[in-house]
Design a protein around this motif. Structure first.
Motif, short mmCIF file in Angstrom:
data_model
loop_
_atom_site.label_atom_id
_atom_site.label_comp_id
_atom_site.label_asym_id
_atom_site.label_seq_id
_atom_site.Cartn_x
_atom_site.Cartn_y
_atom_site.Cartn_z
N ASN A 1 -55.90 70.17 22.31
CA ASN A 1 -55.33 69.28 21.29
C ASN A 1 -54.82 67.98 21.89
N GLY A 2 -55.22 67.71 23.14
CA GLY A 2 -54.76 66.50 23.81
C GLY A 2 -53.43 66.65 24.49
N LYS A 3 -52.81 67.83 24.37
CA LYS A 3 -51.53 68.08 25.01
C LYS A 3 -51.73 68.95 26.25
N PRO A 4 -50.75 68.98 27.16
CA PRO A 4 -50.97 69.67 28.43
C PRO A 4 -51.10 71.19 28.34
N LEU A 5 -50.38 71.84 27.41
CA LEU A 5 -50.27 73.30 27.47
C LEU A 5 -51.61 74.04 27.43
N PRO A 6 -52.54 73.74 26.51
CA PRO A 6 -53.81 74.48 26.53
C PRO A 6 -54.54 74.34 27.86
N MET A 7 -54.52 73.15 28.43
CA MET A 7 -55.17 72.93 29.72
C MET A 7 -54.50 73.74 30.81
N VAL A 8 -53.18 73.76 30.83
CA VAL A 8 -52.43 74.49 31.86
C VAL A 8 -52.65 75.99 31.71
N VAL A 9 -52.73 76.48 30.48
CA VAL A 9 -53.00 77.91 30.26
C VAL A 9 -54.34 78.29 30.89
N GLY A 10 -55.37 77.47 30.66
CA GLY A 10 -56.69 77.75 31.23
C GLY A 10 -56.68 77.69 32.75
N MET A 11 -55.99 76.72 33.31
CA MET A 11 -55.91 76.59 34.77
C MET A 11 -55.19 77.78 35.39
N ALA A 12 -54.08 78.18 34.78
CA ALA A 12 -53.31 79.31 35.30
C ALA A 12 -54.08 80.62 35.16
N ALA A 13 -54.79 80.78 34.05
CA ALA A 13 -55.57 82.00 33.85
C ALA A 13 -56.62 82.16 34.94
N GLY A 14 -57.29 81.07 35.30
CA GLY A 14 -58.28 81.12 36.37
C GLY A 14 -57.66 81.52 37.69
N ALA A 15 -56.51 80.94 38.02
CA ALA A 15 -55.84 81.24 39.29
C ALA A 15 -55.39 82.69 39.36
N LEU A 16 -54.81 83.20 38.27
CA LEU A 16 -54.30 84.57 38.28
C LEU A 16 -55.43 85.59 38.31
N LEU A 17 -56.51 85.31 37.60
CA LEU A 17 -57.67 86.20 37.68
C LEU A 17 -58.24 86.20 39.09
N GLY A 18 -58.22 85.04 39.74
CA GLY A 18 -58.67 84.94 41.12
C GLY A 18 -57.84 85.79 42.07
N ALA B 1 -56.26 88.60 41.30
CA ALA B 1 -56.64 90.00 41.08
C ALA B 1 -57.95 90.32 41.76
N LEU B 2 -58.95 89.44 41.63
CA LEU B 2 -60.25 89.67 42.25
C LEU B 2 -60.16 89.65 43.77
N THR B 3 -59.31 88.80 44.31
CA THR B 3 -59.15 88.72 45.76
C THR B 3 -58.70 90.05 46.33
N TRP B 4 -57.70 90.64 45.74
CA TRP B 4 -57.18 91.89 46.28
C TRP B 4 -58.09 93.07 45.98
N LEU B 5 -58.81 93.03 44.87
CA LEU B 5 -59.79 94.09 44.59
C LEU B 5 -60.95 94.02 45.58
N THR B 6 -61.35 92.80 45.94
CA THR B 6 -62.53 92.61 46.80
C THR B 6 -62.20 92.73 48.28
N LEU B 7 -61.07 92.19 48.68
CA LEU B 7 -60.75 92.06 50.10
C LEU B 7 -59.57 92.92 50.54
N GLY B 8 -59.12 93.80 49.68
CA GLY B 8 -57.95 94.61 50.01
C GLY B 8 -58.05 95.34 51.33
N GLY B 9 -59.23 95.88 51.65
CA GLY B 9 -59.41 96.58 52.92
C GLY B 9 -60.60 96.10 53.69
N ALA B 10 -60.87 94.78 53.60
CA ALA B 10 -62.13 94.26 54.14
C ALA B 10 -62.03 93.63 55.51
#
Length: 413
Positions: free
Chosen positions: A365-382, A384-393
């Protein structure tokens, strides 16, 4: 395997890799002018950006196995020629629909410059040497988001948005000359004997069943998804919402690239001292913490631009450690099909970013919050995947952290 990294080759590969991003970053300041010139809505103008991302992603699936079968140079020649011709068409486009189609074709050409340089790195090096070469390549590659928006603003000021595409066409011609004079074939005839279309299909099957490879690909993909969301939303947020000029926006955008570049230069050194796997774990986790903090700030009603720019500067630096290192680790065990593995990596990461950009775009909507939600979601999912993939690697990559490279051919598939 070569023992030393050729800075001349790194420079050329970095410049080739930057051609596609240059065609994105340089025309970001022109988006409002393109809409006004062609009578197009914001969504239609953004579609020209999405079309480019999609074709770059899909195109890499073709160039990867072709570069394994025919060598690295021929696909680069073809891709650069397609890119140059499509750029001329973009400069002459008279409707937004025509521009979208030509941007798609332009992306198909740019795809060669995205996948082949990574394969060349894997042809020549593994382990720390590969991480160092990849980080140096990122250094050159990252010149684009620093200089391209500023260059785009300058070109637009003296000509129009069409001038941007004439400039990127000239960059493609320069790329052709650099490949001809400065890049030697790194995929010899003997290595190509076992490469075929059926072999490529089989190789993609092997890769799609390798959950460790896919995990690493999507760790980098999540980091890129957050950046793509910022890429699409930041012109409207920073210019329309915060009131920055196009030049001020370009400078703010460049700060992120500077952070990414600076951090990426430490990947080889940090990997040699602590191990590549721990570097990814720490950097990805820290990025998640930073982006969660930024999201909390906006959810609590914060509005200061300095907080957005400052925290994303830190997150960009952490991405500079995550993206090149996960690429090295993903390709480490697939040297015999490096082109194909590099292609699938690039495709999946590009499509992940494009999907994130489109999803967040529906809520923008031209405001920061939707963009920040998407950016944060990508980082947090990353995270989770990091520790699932590299936990004992760590033991799996012991050869890559012992200061010696592995067999450049890698395991046979």
């Amino acid at each position: 395997m070569q023992a030393t990294v050729s800075l001349r080759l790194v420079l050329i590969l970095g410049l080739l890799s930057a051609i596609g991003p240059f065609a994105i970053d340089m025309y970001l300041p022109a988006l409002p002018q393109i809409g006004a010139s062609l009578g197009a809505q914001v969504g239609a103008v953004q579609a020209s950006l999405t079309a480019f991302f999609l074709s770059v992603g899909v195109g890499q699936l073709l160039y990867g196995p072709v570069s394994d079968m025919l060598g690295r140079k021929l696909p680069l020649y073809f891709g650069l020629l397609v890119f140059a011709l499509a750029s001329v068409g973009c400069a002459l486009a008279t409707s937004i629909d025509t521009l979208i189609v030509l941007r798609f074709i332009q992306g198909l050409g740019a795809a060669a410059c995205m996948v082949v340089p990574r394969a060349v790195v894997r042809d020549l090096h593994t382990g720390h040497a590969a991480a160092r070469m990849m980080s140096l390549l990122m250094l050159v590659f990252s010149v684009s988001p620093i200089l391209a928006p500023l260059a785009g603003s300058g070109v637009i000021a003296v000509s129009s948005w069409r001038g941007v595409f004439w400039v990127v066409m000239a960059a493609a011609v320069l790329g052709l000359l650099l490949v001809w004079r400065g890049v030697e074939e790194t995929r010899g005839a003997e290595a190509r004997l076992d490469s075929s279309l059926s072999g490529a299909i089989k190789a993609y099957g092997v890769l799609m069943r390798d959950w460790h490879y896919l995990g690493l690909v999507f760790v980098g993909g999540c980091a890129m998804a957050g950046f793509f969301v910022y890429l699409a939303g930041s012109p409207f947020v920073l210019i329309n919402h915060y009131g920055l000029s196009s030049t001020q926006y370009s400078m703010a955008f460049a700060l992120n690239a500077i952070a990414f570049i600076g951090a990426a230069q430490f990947t080889g050194r940090l990997g040699q001292r602590f191990g590549l796997v721990p570097v990814v774990k720490v950097a990805a986790t820290a990025s998640g913490v930073v982006m969660a903090s930024l999201l909390a700030y906006y959810l609590l009603g914060g509005e200061r631009l300095a907080v957005l720019v400052g925290l994303y500067f830190v997150a960009s630096a952490l991405m500079g450690l995550v993206i090149p290192t996960t690429s090295v680790l993903a390709l480490e065990e697939h040297g015999a099909i490096a082109g194909t593995a590099s292609a699938l990596l690039g495709t999946l990461q590009m499509l992940t970013g494009a999907a994130a950009m489109q999803i967040v775009g529906h809520f923008s909507n031209g405001k920061p919050l939707p963009m920040v939600v998407g950016m944060a979601a990508g980082a947090l999912l990353g995270v989770a995947l990091t520790w699932l993939t590299l936990g004992g690697a760590q033991a799996r990559y012991a050869h890559a952290t012992a200061g010696h490279g592995a067999d450049p051919k890698g395991p046979q598939q």
